[in-house]
Design an enzyme around this catalytic site. Structure first.
Site, short mmCIF file in Angstrom:
data_model
loop_
_atom_site.label_atom_id
_atom_site.label_comp_id
_atom_site.label_asym_id
_atom_site.label_seq_id
_atom_site.Cartn_x
_atom_site.Cartn_y
_atom_site.Cartn_z
N SER A 122 3.55 -11.66 7.22
CA SER A 122 4.88 -11.31 7.29
C SER A 122 5.40 -11.32 8.43
O SER A 122 6.63 -11.47 8.48
CB SER A 122 4.79 -9.99 6.56
OG SER A 122 3.97 -9.06 7.08
N SER A 142 1.36 4.71 12.23
CA SER A 142 2.76 4.36 11.76
C SER A 142 3.16 5.79 11.88
O SER A 142 4.34 5.79 12.81
CB SER A 142 2.94 3.81 10.45
OG SER A 142 3.88 4.65 9.72
N ASP A 195 0.72 -1.66 13.65
CA ASP A 195 -0.27 -1.69 12.72
C ASP A 195 -1.12 -1.01 13.60
O ASP A 195 -1.47 -1.37 14.80
CB ASP A 195 -0.67 -3.17 12.42
CG ASP A 195 -2.01 -3.17 11.07
OD1 ASP A 195 -2.83 -2.34 11.04
OD2 ASP A 195 -1.43 -3.66 10.19
N HIS A 251 6.95 -3.64 -0.13
CA HIS A 251 5.93 -4.52 -0.88
C HIS A 251 5.11 -4.17 -1.57
O HIS A 251 4.98 -3.00 -1.69
CB HIS A 251 5.07 -5.41 0.29
CG HIS A 251 4.66 -6.70 -0.22
ND1 HIS A 251 3.26 -6.95 0.01
CD2 HIS A 251 5.15 -7.54 -0.65
CE1 HIS A 251 3.11 -8.17 -0.39
NE2 HIS A 251 4.02 -8.62 -0.95
N ASP A 252 4.49 -4.89 -2.52
CA ASP A 252 3.66 -4.53 -3.69
C ASP A 252 4.26 -3.50 -4.69
O ASP A 252 3.70 -2.43 -4.81
CB ASP A 252 2.45 -3.92 -2.93
CG ASP A 252 1.74 -4.70 -2.40
OD1 ASP A 252 1.54 -5.95 -2.71
OD2 ASP A 252 1.65 -4.50 -1.09
N GLY A 279 -7.24 -1.69 9.41
CA GLY A 279 -7.27 -1.95 7.98
C GLY A 279 -6.93 -0.75 6.98
O GLY A 279 -7.13 0.25 7.45
N HIS A 288 -1.66 2.10 0.98
CA HIS A 288 -0.96 1.99 -0.24
C HIS A 288 -1.41 3.37 -1.00
O HIS A 288 -1.25 3.49 -2.11
CB HIS A 288 -1.38 0.94 -1.20
CG HIS A 288 -0.64 -0.36 -0.82
ND1 HIS A 288 0.38 -0.43 0.16
CD2 HIS A 288 -0.65 -1.53 -1.11
CE1 HIS A 288 0.91 -1.44 0.38
NE2 HIS A 288 0.37 -2.19 -0.60
N GLY A 321 2.48 -2.52 8.76
CA GLY A 321 1.40 -3.10 8.23
C GLY A 321 1.75 -4.72 8.59
O GLY A 321 2.06 -5.46 7.67
N PHE A 379 -1.36 -11.44 2.71
CA PHE A 379 -1.17 -10.81 1.48
C PHE A 379 0.42 -11.01 1.43
O PHE A 379 1.00 -9.96 0.96
CB PHE A 379 -1.60 -9.38 1.29
CG PHE A 379 -3.05 -9.12 1.83
CD1 PHE A 379 -4.09 -9.54 0.96
CD2 PHE A 379 -3.40 -8.66 3.00
CE1 PHE A 379 -5.35 -9.32 1.18
CE2 PHE A 379 -4.69 -8.31 3.25
CZ PHE A 379 -5.97 -8.94 2.48
#
Ligand code: SAH
Ligand code: MG
Length: 213
Positions: free
Chosen positions: A53, A125, A72, A170-171, A76, A145, A47, A21
């Site tokens: 990344s 994390s 990570d 990110h995002d 998921g 998120h 992540g 992503f």
């Protein structure tokens, strides 16, 4: 094509096949900023998923002989679970009865020749952060998120960015109709803490620099 993109594709010709992503422009920006900061200490990513990344950051780390910690739990995020929008059945481990992106991640990192530059930490994390004391030249947050997950990552890791170092998130969607607001919320928290200043955003990649030297 930029020189950076040429270099990246030369080093990792299978990059476009990697599940993930991260927009190429964002990846290139991660690589470029990591190149500038990596000489000042190790980097950390929250992540990794299948390592897309991780490879952008890892290539910079290799060039500068630095190190990347890649966190990570590989189970998921919410959106990767069966029945959710970003579920990938190929990453579902039937024996374990859950998602597991670690094998795919490990394969990609080894194939990219980055296994001596990337240290995978397969864990939640917040657990890793509990006794963390290594100053980091860059932290890249791209984990869960939900508001709770993003806040926890921010609280766990932003404090470890050394002065002059980079906090990348990110995002970041300034318009709520484009996406979830949790990453943007923690971005704003970092700004209002007074510890970080804004650098130009690249698509949804927010970039902040820790003030001081
Ligand atoms: N950076 C990746 C995409 C990451 S997707 C890319 O470039 O493609 C988000 C990842 O965060 C998932 O793999 C998920 O397993 C992981 N994650 C979510 N919450 C986490 C947590 N609390 N601790 C560790 N990893 C987490
Ligand atoms: Mg993301």
């Amino acid at each position: 094509m930029s020189d950076a993109r040429k270099h990246i594709e030369q080093e990792v010709p299978f990059l476009s096949e990697i599940k993930g992503f991260m927009d190429p422009e964002e990846g290139e920006a991660l690589y470029e900023i990591a190149l500038k900061t990596a000489t000042f200490g190790p980097l950390l990513e929250v992540g990794s998923y299948c390592g897309l990344s991780t490879i952008y950051l890892g290539l910079a780390v290799k060039e500068k002989k630095s190190l990347l910690y890649a966190i990570d739990h590989h189970q998921g995020s919410e959106e990767h679970q069966p029945g959710e929008a970003y579920h990938d059945p190929e990453l579902y481990d039937r024996q374990l009865g859950r998602m597991n992106s670690f094998l795919e991640f490990q394969n990609n990192i080894i194939r990219a020749g980055l296994h001596s530059w990337v240290v995978p930490i397969v864990c939640k994390s917040e657990v890793v952060s509990r006794f963390w004391s290594i100053p980091l030249s860059m932290v890249f947050i791209d984990g869960g998120h939900s508001m709770e997950a993003a806040l926890t990552d921010y609280r766990s890791w932003a404090v470890h960015v050394r002065p002059g170092g980079i906090l990348a998130i990110h995002d970041i969607f300034r318009d709520p109709s484009e996406g979830g607001q949790a990453p943007y919320e923690i971005y704003n928290l970092a700004l209002s803490s007074g510890l970080f200043k804004e650098l130009p955003q690249v698509r949804s990649l927010g970039l902040l620099q820790r003030v001081g030297r």
